[in-house]
Design a protein around this motif. Sequence first.
Motif, PDB file in Angstrom:
ATOM      1  N   GLY A 100       0.774  -1.230   0.000  1.00  0.00           N
ATOM      2  CA  GLY A 100       0.000   0.000   0.000  1.00  0.00           C
ATOM      3  C   GLY A 100       0.808   1.285   0.000  1.00  0.00           C
ATOM      4  N   PHE A 101       2.144   1.185  -0.026  1.00  0.00           N
ATOM      5  CA  PHE A 101       2.967   2.394   0.016  1.00  0.00           C
ATOM      6  C   PHE A 101       2.791   3.248  -1.242  1.00  0.00           C
ATOM      7  CE2 PHE A 101       5.234  -0.275   3.072  1.00  0.00           C
ATOM      8  CZ  PHE A 101       5.304   0.596   4.136  1.00  0.00           C
ATOM      9  N   ALA A 102       2.788   2.617  -2.403  1.00  0.00           N
ATOM     10  CA  ALA A 102       2.649   3.377  -3.655  1.00  0.00           C
ATOM     11  C   ALA A 102       1.293   4.062  -3.725  1.00  0.00           C
ATOM     12  CB  ALA A 102       2.858   2.460  -4.853  1.00  0.00           C
ATOM     13  N   LYS A 103       0.252   3.359  -3.322  1.00  0.00           N
ATOM     14  CA  LYS A 103      -1.082   3.962  -3.328  1.00  0.00           C
ATOM     15  C   LYS A 103      -1.136   5.152  -2.369  1.00  0.00           C
ATOM     16  CE  LYS A 103      -5.937   2.853  -2.570  1.00  0.00           C
ATOM     17  NZ  LYS A 103      -6.873   1.790  -2.204  1.00  0.00           N
ATOM     18  N   ALA A 104      -0.568   4.979  -1.175  1.00  0.00           N
ATOM     19  CA  ALA A 104      -0.547   6.081  -0.203  1.00  0.00           C
ATOM     20  C   ALA A 104       0.253   7.260  -0.743  1.00  0.00           C
ATOM     21  CB  ALA A 104       0.037   5.587   1.119  1.00  0.00           C
ATOM     22  N   LEU A 105       1.371   6.969  -1.402  1.00  0.00           N
ATOM     23  CA  LEU A 105       2.195   8.010  -2.023  1.00  0.00           C
ATOM     24  C   LEU A 105       1.398   8.773  -3.064  1.00  0.00           C
ATOM     25  CD1 LEU A 105       4.930   9.280  -3.222  1.00  0.00           C
ATOM     26  CD2 LEU A 105       4.969   7.233  -4.622  1.00  0.00           C
ATOM     27  N   LEU A 106       0.721   8.046  -3.951  1.00  0.00           N
ATOM     28  CA  LEU A 106      -0.032   8.702  -5.018  1.00  0.00           C
ATOM     29  C   LEU A 106      -1.199   9.516  -4.457  1.00  0.00           C
ATOM     30  CD1 LEU A 106       0.077   5.895  -7.709  1.00  0.00           C
ATOM     31  CD2 LEU A 106       1.340   8.059  -7.698  1.00  0.00           C
ATOM     32  N   MET A 107      -1.865   8.992  -3.450  1.00  0.00           N
ATOM     33  CA  MET A 107      -2.959   9.746  -2.841  1.00  0.00           C
ATOM     34  C   MET A 107      -2.435  11.059  -2.253  1.00  0.00           C
ATOM     35  SD  MET A 107      -5.123   6.635  -1.088  1.00  0.00           S
ATOM     36  CE  MET A 107      -6.217   7.704  -0.182  1.00  0.00           C
ATOM     37  N   LYS A 108      -1.301  11.003  -1.597  1.00  0.00           N
ATOM     38  CA  LYS A 108      -0.699  12.210  -1.008  1.00  0.00           C
ATOM     39  C   LYS A 108      -0.271  13.191  -2.108  1.00  0.00           C
ATOM     40  CE  LYS A 108       1.272  11.836   2.879  1.00  0.00           C
ATOM     41  NZ  LYS A 108       0.761  12.681   3.926  1.00  0.00           N
ATOM     42  N   LEU A 109       0.378  12.666  -3.140  1.00  0.00           N
ATOM     43  CA  LEU A 109       0.824  13.510  -4.254  1.00  0.00           C
ATOM     44  C   LEU A 109      -0.365  14.188  -4.927  1.00  0.00           C
ATOM     45  CD1 LEU A 109       3.104  14.435  -6.220  1.00  0.00           C
ATOM     46  CD2 LEU A 109       2.534  12.410  -7.585  1.00  0.00           C
ATOM     47  N   PHE A 110      -1.400  13.412  -5.239  1.00  0.00           N
ATOM     48  CA  PHE A 110      -2.550  13.967  -5.953  1.00  0.00           C
ATOM     49  C   PHE A 110      -3.331  14.959  -5.092  1.00  0.00           C
ATOM     50  CE2 PHE A 110      -2.736   9.844  -8.653  1.00  0.00           C
ATOM     51  CZ  PHE A 110      -1.718  10.320  -9.454  1.00  0.00           C
ATOM     52  N   LYS A 111      -3.276  14.802  -3.788  1.00  0.00           N
ATOM     53  CA  LYS A 111      -3.929  15.769  -2.908  1.00  0.00           C
ATOM     54  C   LYS A 111      -3.169  17.096  -2.921  1.00  0.00           C
ATOM     55  CE  LYS A 111      -6.364  14.425   0.451  1.00  0.00           C
ATOM     56  NZ  LYS A 111      -7.020  13.864   1.599  1.00  0.00           N
ATOM     57  N   GLN A 112      -1.841  17.015  -3.015  1.00  0.00           N
ATOM     58  CA  GLN A 112      -0.995  18.212  -2.995  1.00  0.00           C
ATOM     59  C   GLN A 112      -0.917  18.890  -4.352  1.00  0.00           C
ATOM     60  OE1 GLN A 112       2.888  16.996  -1.620  1.00  0.00           O
ATOM     61  NE2 GLN A 112       2.139  16.402   0.394  1.00  0.00           N
ATOM     62  N   LYS A 113      -0.966  18.104  -5.427  1.00  0.00           N
ATOM     63  CA  LYS A 113      -0.710  18.647  -6.768  1.00  0.00           C
ATOM     64  C   LYS A 113      -1.816  18.206  -7.725  1.00  0.00           C
ATOM     65  CE  LYS A 113       4.268  18.888  -6.136  1.00  0.00           C
ATOM     66  NZ  LYS A 113       4.567  20.285  -6.313  1.00  0.00           N
ATOM     67  N   THR A 114      -2.802  19.067  -7.885  1.00  0.00           N
ATOM     68  CA  THR A 114      -3.888  18.782  -8.813  1.00  0.00           C
ATOM     69  C   THR A 114      -3.529  19.329 -10.185  1.00  0.00           C
ATOM     70  OG1 THR A 114      -5.039  20.810  -8.184  1.00  0.00           O
ATOM     71  CG2 THR A 114      -5.632  18.798  -6.988  1.00  0.00           C
ATOM     72  N   GLY A 115      -4.085  18.716 -11.226  1.00  0.00           N
ATOM     73  CA  GLY A 115      -3.830  19.172 -12.582  1.00  0.00           C
ATOM     74  C   GLY A 115      -3.861  18.014 -13.565  1.00  0.00           C
ATOM     75  N   ARG A 116      -3.368  18.269 -14.751  1.00  0.00           N
ATOM     76  CA  ARG A 116      -3.347  17.293 -15.841  1.00  0.00           C
ATOM     77  C   ARG A 116      -2.022  16.529 -15.800  1.00  0.00           C
ATOM     78  NH1 ARG A 116      -6.390  14.616 -19.083  1.00  0.00           N
ATOM     79  NH2 ARG A 116      -5.766  14.417 -21.241  1.00  0.00           N
ATOM     80  N   TYR A 117      -2.099  15.189 -15.720  1.00  0.00           N
ATOM     81  CA  TYR A 117      -0.949  14.307 -15.606  1.00  0.00           C
ATOM     82  C   TYR A 117      -0.821  13.410 -16.831  1.00  0.00           C
ATOM     83  CZ  TYR A 117      -0.260  14.911 -10.528  1.00  0.00           C
ATOM     84  OH  TYR A 117       0.014  15.402  -9.282  1.00  0.00           O
ATOM     85  N   PHE A 118       0.393  12.914 -17.049  1.00  0.00           N
ATOM     86  CA  PHE A 118       0.584  11.779 -17.945  1.00  0.00           C
ATOM     87  C   PHE A 118       1.690  10.898 -17.394  1.00  0.00           C
ATOM     88  CE2 PHE A 118       3.880  14.493 -19.708  1.00  0.00           C
ATOM     89  CZ  PHE A 118       4.849  13.617 -20.161  1.00  0.00           C
ATOM     90  N   ILE A 119       1.597   9.629 -17.742  1.00  0.00           N
ATOM     91  CA  ILE A 119       2.628   8.659 -17.390  1.00  0.00           C
ATOM     92  C   ILE A 119       2.911   7.816 -18.627  1.00  0.00           C
ATOM     93  CG2 ILE A 119       2.149   8.536 -14.919  1.00  0.00           C
ATOM     94  CD1 ILE A 119       0.544   6.003 -15.525  1.00  0.00           C
ATOM     95  N   ILE A 120       4.099   7.262 -18.678  1.00  0.00           N
ATOM     96  CA  ILE A 120       4.511   6.423 -19.801  1.00  0.00           C
ATOM     97  C   ILE A 120       5.072   5.126 -19.236  1.00  0.00           C
ATOM     98  CG2 ILE A 120       6.051   6.182 -21.789  1.00  0.00           C
ATOM     99  CD1 ILE A 120       6.148   9.269 -21.930  1.00  0.00           C
ATOM    100  N   GLU A 121       4.608   3.996 -19.777  1.00  0.00           N
ATOM    101  CA  GLU A 121       5.163   2.704 -19.409  1.00  0.00           C
ATOM    102  C   GLU A 121       5.577   1.962 -20.667  1.00  0.00           C
ATOM    103  OE1 GLU A 121       1.291   1.588 -18.032  1.00  0.00           O
ATOM    104  OE2 GLU A 121       1.580   3.705 -17.601  1.00  0.00           O
ATOM    105  N   LEU A 122       6.643   1.179 -20.553  1.00  0.00           N
ATOM    106  CA  LEU A 122       6.982   0.252 -21.626  1.00  0.00           C
ATOM    107  C   LEU A 122       5.884  -0.799 -21.696  1.00  0.00           C
ATOM    108  CD1 LEU A 122      10.735  -0.344 -20.747  1.00  0.00           C
ATOM    109  CD2 LEU A 122       9.874   0.932 -22.715  1.00  0.00           C
TER     110      LEU A 122
END
Length: 169
Positions: A100-122
């Motif tokens: 659950g660390f990554a989910k908690a990290l993302l929840m914290k990040l998204f709460k602090q920084k709202t806006g339009r995101y993109f991610i890229i994966e192989l």
Amino acid sequence: MTVSLKPISIDQKHILENLYSLYLHDLSEFNTTLDISSNGNFEFDSFDLLWENEGLTPYFLINDASIVGFILLLERPFLKKEYDYSINDIFILKKYRRKGFAKALLMKLFKQKTGRYFIIELETNRPAVSFWKRMFIDLDIHFEEEKKIIDNEPCLIQSFQISNHTQKA
């Protein structure tokens, strides 16, 4: 679990370099161009740019007082106008994965920084693709996806909007 994001200072660069080598080691399973250097590490050749360019921000993921991973966030002015943020790299040490660390990290990040995101994966990095699809479901995030060749590698690009209204409690 007490998770926090801590910006990485230049004097902590050596810690990030060590973690980044582990990240690239994991990634080398899916990217044939990644290999160890003559000193036996996986190296990122433009590492100093993280502290020289505005809009490239590395963070440690901290649980209590321990570093459990890192995230590299790209933002303006480094990014183009269309997007506010990109999660360029995210890495969790293996012993902390699936807890659950990554989910908690993302929840914290998204709460602090709202806006339009993109991610890229192989596309070949099935664990990363599965991880992000699971995060989109768990965090109730609508995303758009396209396939694109980047640096001769087939990739998936997901874009999404984070606002105060898209946050799950």
